[in-house]
Design an enzyme around this catalytic site. Structure first.
Site, mmCIF file in Angstrom:
data_model
loop_
_atom_site.group_PDB
_atom_site.id
_atom_site.type_symbol
_atom_site.label_atom_id
_atom_site.label_comp_id
_atom_site.label_asym_id
_atom_site.label_seq_id
_atom_site.Cartn_x
_atom_site.Cartn_y
_atom_site.Cartn_z
ATOM 1 N N HIS A 65 3.374 -4.099 9.511
ATOM 2 C CA HIS A 65 3.205 -3.880 10.951
ATOM 3 C C HIS A 65 1.832 -4.312 11.459
ATOM 4 C CE1 HIS A 65 6.709 -1.556 9.955
ATOM 5 N NE2 HIS A 65 6.006 -0.696 9.243
ATOM 6 N N ARG A 108 5.547 12.229 -3.095
ATOM 7 C CA ARG A 108 5.348 12.841 -1.771
ATOM 8 C C ARG A 108 6.499 12.400 -0.869
ATOM 9 N NH1 ARG A 108 1.044 14.008 -3.937
ATOM 10 N NH2 ARG A 108 -1.108 13.701 -3.294
ATOM 11 N N TYR A 125 11.346 9.000 1.570
ATOM 12 C CA TYR A 125 11.362 7.855 0.652
ATOM 13 C C TYR A 125 12.196 8.087 -0.611
ATOM 14 C CZ TYR A 125 7.708 6.074 3.666
ATOM 15 O OH TYR A 125 7.012 5.614 4.761
ATOM 16 N N ARG A 143 12.788 4.816 12.942
ATOM 17 C CA ARG A 143 11.582 5.633 12.780
ATOM 18 C C ARG A 143 10.634 5.446 13.979
ATOM 19 N NH1 ARG A 143 9.217 5.086 6.900
ATOM 20 N NH2 ARG A 143 8.117 6.945 7.650
ATOM 21 N N ASN A 176 7.956 -5.668 -0.323
ATOM 22 C CA ASN A 176 7.806 -4.479 0.507
ATOM 23 C C ASN A 176 6.315 -4.345 0.776
ATOM 24 O OD1 ASN A 176 7.662 -2.082 1.823
ATOM 25 N ND2 ASN A 176 8.970 -0.948 0.395
ATOM 26 N N ALA A 179 2.823 -0.624 5.033
ATOM 27 C CA ALA A 179 2.277 -0.604 6.402
ATOM 28 C C ALA A 179 1.702 -1.955 6.825
ATOM 29 C CB ALA A 179 1.227 0.488 6.509
ATOM 30 N N ASP A 184 0.765 -15.482 7.703
ATOM 31 C CA ASP A 184 0.245 -16.843 7.493
ATOM 32 C C ASP A 184 0.435 -17.296 6.045
ATOM 33 O OD1 ASP A 184 -0.523 -16.945 10.140
ATOM 34 O OD2 ASP A 184 -2.656 -16.616 9.750
ATOM 35 N N ARG A 240 6.660 1.259 13.832
ATOM 36 C CA ARG A 240 7.266 0.606 12.656
ATOM 37 C C ARG A 240 8.333 -0.407 13.048
ATOM 38 N NH1 ARG A 240 5.304 3.827 8.400
ATOM 39 N NH2 ARG A 240 5.033 5.987 9.041
ATOM 40 N N HIS A 277 12.472 -3.005 3.180
ATOM 41 C CA HIS A 277 11.997 -1.656 3.488
ATOM 42 C C HIS A 277 12.987 -0.643 2.944
ATOM 43 C CE1 HIS A 277 8.843 -3.356 5.783
ATOM 44 N NE2 HIS A 277 9.729 -4.126 6.399
ATOM 45 N N GLU A 317 11.916 -9.816 2.933
ATOM 46 C CA GLU A 317 11.200 -8.605 3.360
ATOM 47 C C GLU A 317 12.102 -7.406 3.092
ATOM 48 O OE1 GLU A 317 10.143 -8.726 7.520
ATOM 49 O OE2 GLU A 317 9.736 -6.561 7.588
ATOM 50 N N PRO A 362 0.793 -1.226 0.000
ATOM 51 C CA PRO A 362 0.000 0.000 0.000
ATOM 52 C C PRO A 362 0.822 1.271 0.000
ATOM 53 C CG PRO A 362 -0.162 -1.139 2.107
ATOM 54 C CD PRO A 362 0.510 -2.075 1.151
ATOM 55 N N ASN A 363 0.379 2.182 -0.829
ATOM 56 C CA ASN A 363 0.902 3.556 -0.940
ATOM 57 C C ASN A 363 2.245 3.645 -1.651
ATOM 58 O OD1 ASN A 363 -1.315 4.856 0.402
ATOM 59 N ND2 ASN A 363 -0.556 3.926 2.295
HETATM 60 O O1 CA2 Z 1 10.403 1.908 4.284
HETATM 61 C C1 CA2 Z 1 9.567 1.243 3.670
HETATM 62 O O2 CA2 Z 1 9.784 0.756 2.566
HETATM 63 C C2 CA2 Z 1 8.169 1.044 4.279
HETATM 64 O O3 CA2 Z 1 7.763 -0.296 3.998
HETATM 65 C C3 CA2 Z 1 7.267 2.040 3.571
HETATM 66 C C4 CA2 Z 1 5.843 2.054 4.135
HETATM 67 C C5 CA2 Z 1 5.856 2.198 5.644
HETATM 68 O O4 CA2 Z 1 4.539 2.084 6.147
HETATM 69 C C6 CA2 Z 1 6.745 1.160 6.308
HETATM 70 O O5 CA2 Z 1 6.750 1.404 7.704
HETATM 71 C C7 CA2 Z 1 8.147 1.235 5.772
HETATM 72 C C8 CA2 Z 1 5.050 3.234 3.566
HETATM 73 C C9 CA2 Z 1 5.004 3.293 2.085
HETATM 74 C C10 CA2 Z 1 4.361 4.586 1.688
HETATM 75 O O6 CA2 Z 1 5.124 5.154 0.669
HETATM 76 C C11 CA2 Z 1 4.943 6.462 0.388
HETATM 77 C C12 CA2 Z 1 5.787 6.985 -0.554
HETATM 78 C C13 CA2 Z 1 5.697 8.318 -0.863
HETATM 79 C C14 CA2 Z 1 4.751 9.105 -0.250
HETATM 80 C C15 CA2 Z 1 3.911 8.589 0.680
HETATM 81 C C16 CA2 Z 1 4.004 7.243 0.999
#
Ligand code: CA2
Length: 150
Positions: free
Chosen positions: A85, A18, A23, A112, A79, A82, A92, A116, A105, A103, A10-11
């Protein structure tokens, strides 16, 4: 030629649009290009997918489990965003299929927010790549090739 599946959760479709200070500036398309380039170097093929839906990621882990068992897939770079977590379902799926999963990240999640720091996936996966930015994707692909050769 064996395949590596790269799954983004997700995201991660927002990468590069953003929060560049967290990131980085690379987009998901840039990440997928990086993975294609690495696949060429490693002599494997790569399939890259992204979903914002937990169940779709579960279905893709199931597919990977079948393809790994059939001998045509090396493993998965995951990856899970979220869902890392929160998701007992992904834990499973990895355990239940025996899929070889790395895995990943982009950020160092341990540097962080405390929420997380815990991963439901870590106990189920073969290894973890954390905090190397988007360069972690080719590193994780190399790891899959190396562990398959041993
Ligand atoms: O560090 C990572 O790759 C994470 O898996 C990224 C997740 C975060 O929830 C994990 O704790 C760590 C979030 C991905 C969201 O990515 C975005 C990228 C640009 C702008 C907003 C969100």
């Amino acid at each position: 030629m064996k395949t590596i599946l790269v799954l983004n959760g997700p995201n991660l479709n927002l990468l590069g649009t953003r929060e560049p200070s967290v990131y980085g500036v690379e987009t998901l398309a840039d990440v997928e290009r990086l993975c294609q380039d690495e696949a060429r170097k490693l002599g494997v093929s790569v399939e890259c997918r992204q979903s914002n839906h937990e169940g779709e990621l579960v279905d893709w882990i199931h597919e990977a489990g079948r393809r790994i068992a059939a001998g045509d897939m090396l493993g998965v770079v995951l990856n899970a965003g979220a869902y890392t977590h929160t998701s007992v379902a992904l834990h499973d799926a990895i355990k239940g299929t025996g899929a070889v999963v790395i895995e990943l990240h982009i950020t160092n999640v341990h540097a962080r927010e405390p929420f997380r720091h815990h991963s439901y996936l870590s106990p189920a996966v073969r290894g973890i790549v954390v905090g190397f930015g988007v360069q972690g994707y080719p590193i994780a692909m190399q790891a899959l090739v190396r562990i398959a050769a041993t």
